[in-house]
Scaffold this motif. Structure first.
Motif, PDB file in Angstrom:
ATOM      1  N   ASP A 102       0.827  -1.212   0.000  1.00 27.86           N
ATOM      2  CA  ASP A 102       0.000   0.000   0.000  1.00 27.86           C
ATOM      3  C   ASP A 102       0.859   1.259   0.000  1.00 27.86           C
ATOM      4  O   ASP A 102       0.572   2.232  -0.708  1.00 27.86           O
ATOM      5  CB  ASP A 102      -0.935   0.005   1.210  1.00 27.86           C
ATOM      6  N   LEU A 103       1.930   1.245   0.790  1.00 32.18           N
ATOM      7  CA  LEU A 103       2.812   2.411   0.847  1.00 32.18           C
ATOM      8  C   LEU A 103       3.569   2.601  -0.463  1.00 32.18           C
ATOM      9  O   LEU A 103       3.756   3.732  -0.921  1.00 32.18           O
ATOM     10  CB  LEU A 103       3.802   2.264   2.006  1.00 32.18           C
ATOM     11  N   HIS A 104       4.004   1.501  -1.076  1.00 32.67           N
ATOM     12  CA  HIS A 104       4.687   1.599  -2.369  1.00 32.67           C
ATOM     13  C   HIS A 104       3.792   2.312  -3.385  1.00 32.67           C
ATOM     14  O   HIS A 104       4.240   3.220  -4.101  1.00 32.67           O
ATOM     15  CB  HIS A 104       5.040   0.203  -2.883  1.00 32.67           C
ATOM     16  N   ARG A 105       2.547   1.905  -3.440  1.00 37.39           N
ATOM     17  CA  ARG A 105       1.641   2.512  -4.411  1.00 37.39           C
ATOM     18  C   ARG A 105       1.335   3.966  -4.059  1.00 37.39           C
ATOM     19  O   ARG A 105       1.351   4.843  -4.933  1.00 37.39           O
ATOM     20  CB  ARG A 105       0.328   1.718  -4.490  1.00 37.39           C
ATOM     21  N   THR A 106       1.073   4.238  -2.778  1.00 41.41           N
ATOM     22  CA  THR A 106       0.740   5.597  -2.353  1.00 41.41           C
ATOM     23  C   THR A 106       1.870   6.568  -2.646  1.00 41.41           C
ATOM     24  O   THR A 106       1.675   7.605  -3.298  1.00 41.41           O
ATOM     25  CB  THR A 106       0.418   5.619  -0.839  1.00 41.41           C
ATOM     26  N   VAL A 107       3.066   6.239  -2.178  1.00 38.68           N
ATOM     27  CA  VAL A 107       4.206   7.137  -2.355  1.00 38.68           C
ATOM     28  C   VAL A 107       4.608   7.207  -3.823  1.00 38.68           C
ATOM     29  O   VAL A 107       4.938   8.280  -4.341  1.00 38.68           O
ATOM     30  CB  VAL A 107       5.383   6.678  -1.481  1.00 38.68           C
ATOM     31  N   GLY A 108       4.561   6.071  -4.506  1.00 38.48           N
ATOM     32  CA  GLY A 108       4.933   6.063  -5.920  1.00 38.48           C
ATOM     33  C   GLY A 108       4.045   6.967  -6.753  1.00 38.48           C
ATOM     34  O   GLY A 108       4.545   7.747  -7.580  1.00 38.48           O
ATOM     35  N   GLU A 109       2.739   6.886  -6.559  1.00 39.75           N
ATOM     36  CA  GLU A 109       1.830   7.709  -7.352  1.00 39.75           C
ATOM     37  C   GLU A 109       1.950   9.189  -6.992  1.00 39.75           C
ATOM     38  O   GLU A 109       1.843  10.063  -7.858  1.00 39.75           O
ATOM     39  CB  GLU A 109       0.388   7.213  -7.181  1.00 39.75           C
ATOM     40  N   LEU A 110       2.160   9.484  -5.718  1.00 38.03           N
ATOM     41  CA  LEU A 110       2.348  10.881  -5.331  1.00 38.03           C
ATOM     42  C   LEU A 110       3.608  11.455  -5.972  1.00 38.03           C
ATOM     43  O   LEU A 110       3.590  12.561  -6.524  1.00 38.03           O
ATOM     44  CB  LEU A 110       2.431  10.994  -3.804  1.00 38.03           C
ATOM     45  N   CYS A 111       4.698  10.695  -5.907  1.00 43.68           N
ATOM     46  CA  CYS A 111       5.956  11.167  -6.485  1.00 43.68           C
ATOM     47  C   CYS A 111       5.853  11.349  -8.000  1.00 43.68           C
ATOM     48  O   CYS A 111       6.328  12.343  -8.558  1.00 43.68           O
ATOM     49  CB  CYS A 111       7.083  10.195  -6.154  1.00 43.68           C
ATOM     50  N   ARG A 112       5.224  10.383  -8.662  1.00 40.54           N
ATOM     51  CA  ARG A 112       5.092  10.496 -10.125  1.00 40.54           C
ATOM     52  C   ARG A 112       4.195  11.662 -10.529  1.00 40.54           C
ATOM     53  O   ARG A 112       4.297  12.154 -11.655  1.00 40.54           O
ATOM     54  CB  ARG A 112       4.565   9.172 -10.691  1.00 40.54           C
ATOM     55  N   ALA A 113       3.352  12.115  -9.609  1.00 44.93           N
ATOM     56  CA  ALA A 113       2.512  13.280  -9.885  1.00 44.93           C
ATOM     57  C   ALA A 113       3.243  14.588  -9.571  1.00 44.93           C
ATOM     58  O   ALA A 113       2.669  15.672  -9.712  1.00 44.93           O
ATOM     59  CB  ALA A 113       1.224  13.197  -9.069  1.00 44.93           C
ATOM     60  N   GLY A 114       4.513  14.477  -9.135  1.00 41.68           N
ATOM     61  CA  GLY A 114       5.297  15.675  -8.848  1.00 41.68           C
ATOM     62  C   GLY A 114       5.163  16.184  -7.433  1.00 41.68           C
ATOM     63  O   GLY A 114       5.541  17.329  -7.140  1.00 41.68           O
ATOM     64  N   THR A 115       4.648  15.352  -6.521  1.00 37.01           N
ATOM     65  CA  THR A 115       4.455  15.753  -5.129  1.00 37.01           C
ATOM     66  C   THR A 115       5.614  15.279  -4.267  1.00 37.01           C
ATOM     67  O   THR A 115       6.031  14.124  -4.352  1.00 37.01           O
ATOM     68  CB  THR A 115       3.141  15.152  -4.574  1.00 37.01           C
ATOM     69  N   ASP A 116       6.160  16.173  -3.439  1.00 36.78           N
ATOM     70  CA  ASP A 116       7.147  15.771  -2.438  1.00 36.78           C
ATOM     71  C   ASP A 116       6.411  15.066  -1.297  1.00 36.78           C
ATOM     72  O   ASP A 116       5.247  15.370  -1.021  1.00 36.78           O
ATOM     73  CB  ASP A 116       7.883  16.992  -1.890  1.00 36.78           C
ATOM     74  N   VAL A 117       7.106  14.157  -0.614  1.00 39.40           N
ATOM     75  CA  VAL A 117       6.434  13.339   0.402  1.00 39.40           C
ATOM     76  C   VAL A 117       7.229  13.317   1.704  1.00 39.40           C
ATOM     77  O   VAL A 117       8.454  13.180   1.697  1.00 39.40           O
ATOM     78  CB  VAL A 117       6.242  11.890  -0.086  1.00 39.40           C
ATOM     79  N   VAL A 118       6.504  13.460   2.802  1.00 31.54           N
ATOM     80  CA  VAL A 118       7.059  13.242   4.133  1.00 31.54           C
ATOM     81  C   VAL A 118       6.476  11.934   4.655  1.00 31.54           C
ATOM     82  O   VAL A 118       5.265  11.804   4.814  1.00 31.54           O
ATOM     83  CB  VAL A 118       6.706  14.377   5.110  1.00 31.54           C
ATOM     84  N   LEU A 119       7.342  10.943   4.891  1.00 29.70           N
ATOM     85  CA  LEU A 119       6.940   9.673   5.491  1.00 29.70           C
ATOM     86  C   LEU A 119       7.367   9.673   6.951  1.00 29.70           C
ATOM     87  O   LEU A 119       8.448  10.164   7.292  1.00 29.70           O
ATOM     88  CB  LEU A 119       7.604   8.502   4.772  1.00 29.70           C
ATOM     89  N   VAL A 120       6.533   9.091   7.815  1.00 25.47           N
ATOM     90  CA  VAL A 120       6.824   9.116   9.247  1.00 25.47           C
ATOM     91  C   VAL A 120       6.955   7.704   9.803  1.00 25.47           C
ATOM     92  O   VAL A 120       6.082   6.856   9.593  1.00 25.47           O
ATOM     93  CB  VAL A 120       5.727   9.879  10.016  1.00 25.47           C
ATOM     94  N   LEU A 121       8.053   7.464  10.522  1.00 23.49           N
ATOM     95  CA  LEU A 121       8.259   6.200  11.215  1.00 23.49           C
ATOM     96  C   LEU A 121       7.429   6.191  12.495  1.00 23.49           C
ATOM     97  O   LEU A 121       7.365   7.193  13.217  1.00 23.49           O
ATOM     98  CB  LEU A 121       9.732   6.021  11.572  1.00 23.49           C
ATOM     99  N   LEU A 122       6.800   5.057  12.791  1.00 20.35           N
ATOM    100  CA  LEU A 122       5.965   4.951  13.978  1.00 20.35           C
ATOM    101  C   LEU A 122       6.810   4.851  15.251  1.00 20.35           C
ATOM    102  O   LEU A 122       7.838   4.176  15.268  1.00 20.35           O
ATOM    103  CB  LEU A 122       5.081   3.706  13.905  1.00 20.35           C
TER     104      LEU A 122
END
Length: 292
Positions: A102-122
């Motif tokens: 799920d994270l691979h798809r979420t982050v991948g699609e956001l990045c390919r759309a030109g969006t920077d991403v902040v991921l947070v470790l629990l």
């Protein structure tokens, strides 16, 4: 003084995730421009013109990729925050491989759309740190598997990704970092995590706060000091009194435990039994080796 991110025309920040990003545990007044929660406070520090919080209470990674991601892509944000996995580890059908996909798809699609991403470790879930050792071990292992998935996704992301360690990010708030439920950050914890994320964004590659991959088209370096950044945040209320804590536990804490326990406890018991069985052969081999 306007932060560089805020100078980007129409700078948009979108938040995806669960109750931590919704802002559970946080309290704000009318001075909170973007509402409660660490992501809202990050938007304030960065000077975002638009902030939209798509996170929902109880969300799992499949809810983020199945519902929140579509809405986020439609908003065409410059920056997106993703904090999820806490509810996944509290389910009987927990499987870190599903969260990874799920994270691979979420982050991948956001990045390919030109969006920077902040991921947070629990961080570890404080509520379970009060439990017996066997339970603590199972829950820590589950959290660690989610964090390993986050790191793997970040390392292969096709765009600009910063990883923020929530435990380290909230640590400066000390014992006041956590809400009464010991699951969500307190008002001070939410604000401290926001400042940590802003620091990770502004420090860039090689920082100890985050790991940056690829190159962003936005400059996040803030021209103001950490004290000035804190001054941009809405005022945090005083921590609750002992009486307020007891009232909360009776009105909200215990009912939550009962509701969640119907689904969670059977799976937790199975996980504990599996953990004990998997450890038994190791102890047997160690004992045999000691007798030689």
């Amino acid at each position: 003084m306007t932060p560089p991110a805020g100078r980007e025309r129409g700078f948009r920040l979108v938040a995806l995730g669960d109750s931590i990003t919704v802002g559970v545990g946080d309290t704000v007044g009318p001075d909170a421009v973007h509402g409660p929660g660490w992501a809202a406070h990050l938007a304030t520090v960065l000077g975002a013109e638009t902030f939209i919080n798509l996170a929902t209470e109880g969300a799992r990674s499949r809810d983020v990729v199945g519902t929140q991601l579509t809405a986020a892509l439609a908003l065409r944000p410059h920056l997106a925050t993703v904090l999820v996995g806490g509810n996944d580890v509290l389910r009987s059908d927990f499987d870190a491989r599903h969260t990874l996909a799920d994270l691979h798809r979420t982050v991948g699609e956001l990045c390919r759309a030109g969006t920077d991403v902040v991921l947070v470790l629990l961080p570890v879930i404080g509520l379970f740190e009060l439990c017996p050792r066997l339970v603590r071990r199972v829950m820590r292992r589950r959290v660690a598997s989610i964090n390993a998935a986050v790191e793997e996704v970040a390392s292969s992301a096709p765009g600009w990704v910063v990883v923020v360690d929530a435990a380290r990010g909230i640590a400066p708030a000390g014992s006041r970092a956590w809400h009464i439920d010991r699951v969500h950050p307190s008002p001070l914890g939410h604000r401290t995590l926001a400042l940590s994320a802003a620091s990770a964004l502004s420090t860039g590659p090689g920082s100890e706060n985050g790991v940056v991959h690829a190159t962003s088209s936005i400059t996040y370096t803030t021209p103001f000091s950490s004290a000035e950044a804190r001054g941009r945040l809405p005022v945090a209320p005083e921590p609750p009194s002992v009486v307020e804590r007891v009232v909360w536990l009776l009105r909200a804490g215990l009912p939550w435990c009962v509701r969640r326990g119907r689904d969670f406890l059977p799976g937790l018991l199975r996980a504990v039994v599996h953990d004990v069985r998997s450890q038994a052969p190791r102890r047997t081999r160690y004992a045999a080796a000691s007798r030689r």
